[in-house]
Every structure is written in structure tokens, then in C-alpha cells.
Design a protein around this motif. Structure first.
Motif, PDB file in Angstrom:
ATOM      1  N   SER A 236       2.075  -0.187   0.276  1.00 41.52           N
ATOM      2  CA  SER A 236       2.038  -0.677   1.518  1.00 41.52           C
ATOM      3  C   SER A 236       1.493  -0.637   2.488  1.00 41.52           C
ATOM      4  CB  SER A 236       3.312  -1.742   2.115  1.00 41.52           C
ATOM      5  OG  SER A 236       4.024  -0.576   2.778  1.00 41.52           O
ATOM      6  N   SER A 237       1.519   0.847   3.149  1.00 38.85           N
ATOM      7  CA  SER A 237       1.420   0.988   4.674  1.00 38.85           C
ATOM      8  C   SER A 237       0.070   2.466   4.877  1.00 38.85           C
ATOM      9  CB  SER A 237       1.945   1.334   5.787  1.00 38.85           C
ATOM     10  OG  SER A 237       2.908   1.953   5.440  1.00 38.85           O
ATOM     11  N   THR A 238      -1.187   2.492   5.437  1.00 38.45           N
ATOM     12  CA  THR A 238      -1.380   3.590   6.244  1.00 38.45           C
ATOM     13  C   THR A 238      -0.765   4.109   7.314  1.00 38.45           C
ATOM     14  OG1 THR A 238      -3.315   2.222   4.498  1.00 38.45           O
ATOM     15  CG2 THR A 238      -4.393   3.934   6.445  1.00 38.45           C
TER      16      THR A 238
ATOM     17  N   ALA B 205      -2.166   3.389   2.121  1.00 38.75           N
ATOM     18  CA  ALA B 205      -2.445   2.743   1.744  1.00 38.75           C
ATOM     19  C   ALA B 205      -2.686   1.935   0.338  1.00 38.75           C
ATOM     20  CB  ALA B 205      -2.139   1.072   2.150  1.00 38.75           C
TER      21      ALA B 205
END
Length: 80
Positions: free
Chosen positions: A30-32, A38
Motif C-alpha cells: 500500500s505505501s511508499t 508500493a
């Protein structure tokens, strides 16, 4: 003069761009951030290769291969 092979070199992205973005990071759903990248931000044609996992030997010049180390961090990036 650099080697140019139609259909291979001309359509591939720049490996160094992905090396700079991914090396040493873990792949996230989901996240960078500074330690994660991600999956949704990867190119459409990619595969993530777990450490010591089996893989197919088919060559797809536009596919980004992301090789993970034993700790799950990106250790290498290449096309094929």
C-alpha cells in the motif's frame, strides 16, 4: 556506438531509474516511504522474485524483474 536492437533496447525503461527507487527497500502492498515501495507504483509489467524462489525462464524484454534478498529487501533489478 551503443548497441540498438529493435524491439529490445528501444522499448525498455532505464534500469538505473528503478535501481535508485528500489534498492534496499521492501515491497509494500500500500505505501511508499523511505524503507518501502508500493506495488501499485511499479510498472504494469513486473514480477517480484523472492530469494531462492523458482522462476520461469521466459524472456519478456519489457518486464521489470525485482529480486529480493533473504530479508525481503530489493537486491537487484533488471529487465527480461
Amino acid at each position: 556506438m551503443p548497441l540498438v536492437v529493435p524491439g529490445i533496447n528501444s522499448t525498455m525503461g532505464d534500469k538505473s531509474e528503478w535501481v535508485n527507487k528500489l534498492m534496499g527497500k521492501k515491497i509494500s502492498d500500500s505505501s511508499t516511504n523511505e524503507t518501502m515501495f508500493a506495488k501499485k507504483d511499479l510498472p504494469e509489467s513486473h514480477r517480484i522474485l523472492e530469494h531462492d524462489a523458482m522462476k520461469t525462464m521466459d524472456h519478456q524484454p519489457n518486464r521489470l524483474n525485482i529480486h529480493l534478498g533473504p530479508d525481503g529487501t530489493v537486491q537487484d533489478v533488471n529487465y527480461g
